[in-house]
Design an enzyme around this catalytic site. Structure first.
Site, PDB file in Angstrom:
ATOM      1  N   LEU A 111     -32.708 -23.213 -40.838  1.00 60.51           N
ATOM      2  CA  LEU A 111     -33.043 -24.271 -41.883  1.00 60.51           C
ATOM      3  C   LEU A 111     -32.491 -25.364 -41.679  1.00 60.51           C
ATOM      4  O   LEU A 111     -31.667 -25.814 -40.891  1.00 60.51           O
ATOM      5  CB  LEU A 111     -32.436 -23.663 -43.054  1.00 60.51           C
ATOM      6  CG  LEU A 111     -32.881 -22.356 -43.736  1.00 60.51           C
ATOM      7  CD1 LEU A 111     -31.841 -21.807 -44.667  1.00 60.51           C
ATOM      8  CD2 LEU A 111     -34.223 -22.184 -44.025  1.00 60.51           C
ATOM      9  N   ASP A 112     -33.365 -26.553 -42.135  1.00 64.43           N
ATOM     10  CA  ASP A 112     -32.914 -27.930 -41.932  1.00 64.43           C
ATOM     11  C   ASP A 112     -31.481 -28.221 -42.589  1.00 64.43           C
ATOM     12  O   ASP A 112     -31.026 -27.469 -43.344  1.00 64.43           O
ATOM     13  CB  ASP A 112     -33.907 -28.964 -42.527  1.00 64.43           C
ATOM     14  CG  ASP A 112     -34.953 -28.889 -41.940  1.00 64.43           C
ATOM     15  OD1 ASP A 112     -35.237 -28.462 -40.961  1.00 64.43           O
ATOM     16  OD2 ASP A 112     -36.139 -29.253 -42.773  1.00 64.43           O
ATOM     17  N   GLN A 113     -30.824 -28.998 -42.090  1.00 67.28           N
ATOM     18  CA  GLN A 113     -29.582 -29.564 -42.476  1.00 67.28           C
ATOM     19  C   GLN A 113     -29.348 -29.641 -43.886  1.00 67.28           C
ATOM     20  O   GLN A 113     -28.372 -29.062 -44.629  1.00 67.28           O
ATOM     21  CB  GLN A 113     -29.188 -30.780 -41.796  1.00 67.28           C
ATOM     22  CG  GLN A 113     -27.901 -31.671 -42.529  1.00 67.28           C
ATOM     23  CD  GLN A 113     -28.397 -32.639 -43.606  1.00 67.28           C
ATOM     24  OE1 GLN A 113     -27.843 -32.369 -44.513  1.00 67.28           O
ATOM     25  NE2 GLN A 113     -29.382 -33.343 -43.325  1.00 67.28           N
ATOM     26  N   HIS A 194     -40.125 -27.638 -39.449  1.00 66.79           N
ATOM     27  CA  HIS A 194     -40.008 -28.481 -40.498  1.00 66.79           C
ATOM     28  C   HIS A 194     -41.261 -28.131 -41.574  1.00 66.79           C
ATOM     29  O   HIS A 194     -42.088 -29.072 -42.299  1.00 66.79           O
ATOM     30  CB  HIS A 194     -40.178 -30.023 -40.327  1.00 66.79           C
ATOM     31  CG  HIS A 194     -38.953 -30.424 -39.787  1.00 66.79           C
ATOM     32  ND1 HIS A 194     -37.590 -30.218 -40.225  1.00 66.79           N
ATOM     33  CD2 HIS A 194     -38.775 -31.648 -39.090  1.00 66.79           C
ATOM     34  CE1 HIS A 194     -36.737 -30.849 -39.502  1.00 66.79           C
ATOM     35  NE2 HIS A 194     -37.270 -31.646 -38.874  1.00 66.79           N
ATOM     36  N   LYS A 197     -41.564 -29.207 -45.265  1.00 68.37           N
ATOM     37  CA  LYS A 197     -41.899 -30.777 -45.390  1.00 68.37           C
ATOM     38  C   LYS A 197     -43.105 -31.316 -44.882  1.00 68.37           C
ATOM     39  O   LYS A 197     -43.718 -32.341 -45.464  1.00 68.37           O
ATOM     40  CB  LYS A 197     -40.781 -31.404 -44.676  1.00 68.37           C
ATOM     41  CG  LYS A 197     -39.382 -31.114 -45.533  1.00 68.37           C
ATOM     42  CD  LYS A 197     -38.084 -31.459 -44.778  1.00 68.37           C
ATOM     43  CE  LYS A 197     -36.908 -30.990 -45.385  1.00 68.37           C
ATOM     44  NZ  LYS A 197     -35.542 -31.120 -44.544  1.00 68.37           N
TER      45      LYS A 197
END
Ligand code: URA
Length: 244
Positions: A111-113, A194, A197
């Site tokens: 998962l992204d930051q 991503h 997004k």
């Protein structure tokens, strides 16, 4: 039956080298079923064994399967560049299971930051591969907060499929439900970089917040606070594989 020496049990569960594990036992730091055991070669049935190391309770797990409520501001990398690693949220023994250099649990996908929510970790290579394989299509549900109010056209485009810059084949949301003007609930069955997004950007909107609330049929439990983790139960594992 899995009969093992106590020092082997500790070693397999990530408490350090065999020598360190033997030392912990001989110094009286380890208790099994409430009784201190100072004989490092004493044999026990490992399956479901409950023991304590320096007063902390543990249960033997042949393989580790766990869930973490990933908080924002953590990277899913062993060698993070800008934020602390999610692995710092786990006890050392869980991080170091199995001993060697490539040991310990690994996140199943990333998962992204700035993304929060349900993250699975394991030291079972086959499980990690199966769960991450694009052929398996395990559905993942994301709660998305948007910058601009969502309209019906954007929802229809997400469901019909959008083309991202790295692949001419369109990717589509399996489900896309409007939860509010700035809120969507989105189900994806792939795990591209991503992906949420980029899909939202492709329909002319922007992700302001992203939270993964479910993998397969396994929801993030309400009582698992950000930063907290727990072992997966047999039932949890079955829920992941089950269709929602
Ligand atoms: N899609 C994203 O864009 N980011 C995540 O962290 C997960 C899915």
């Amino acid at each position: 039956m899995v009969i093992m020496q106590l020092q082997e049990i500790l070693f397999s569960q990530g408490f350090g080298t065999r020598r360190i594990c033997a030392g912990l036992i001989q110094q009286g730091f380890v208790a099994v079923a409430g009784a201190t055991c100072t004989d490092s070669a004493m044999e026990f049935e490992a399956k479901d064994l409950h023991f304590t190391v320096q007063g902390v309770a543990w249960e033997y797990h042949e393989k580790a399967y766990l869930m973490l409520h990933k908080p924002a501001g953590y990277e899913c990398s062993q060698k993070p560049s800008s934020y602390p690693s999610i692995y710092t949220l786990l006890p050392a023994a869980v991080r170091q299971r199995g001993g060697g250099a490539a040991a310990g649990v690994q996140a199943v996908g990333r998962l992204d930051q700035d993304t929060t929510g349900l993250l699975l970790l394991s030291d079972d290579g086959k499980f990690i591969h199966r769960m991450s394989s694009p052929r398996h299509h395990v559905p993942k549900v994301y709660e998305v907060t948007l910058k601009h109010a969502v309209d019906e056209k954007q929802i229809q485009k997400l469901l019909a499929g959008v083309v991202l810059d790295d692949d001419p084949k369109p990717v589509r949301a399996a489900t896309c439900e409007k939860m509010g003007d700035l809120q969507l609930s989105l189900t994806l069955t792939e795990g591209k970089y991503h992906q949420v997004k980029r899909m939202i950007a492709a329909v002319g909107n922007r992700v302001e917040g992203l939270h993964r609330s479910r993998i397969g049929n396994l929801p993030l439990p309400d009582d698992l606070k950000p930063g907290a983790w727990r072992w997966l139960t047999t039932q949890d594992l079955a829920s992941i594989a089950a269709a929602p």
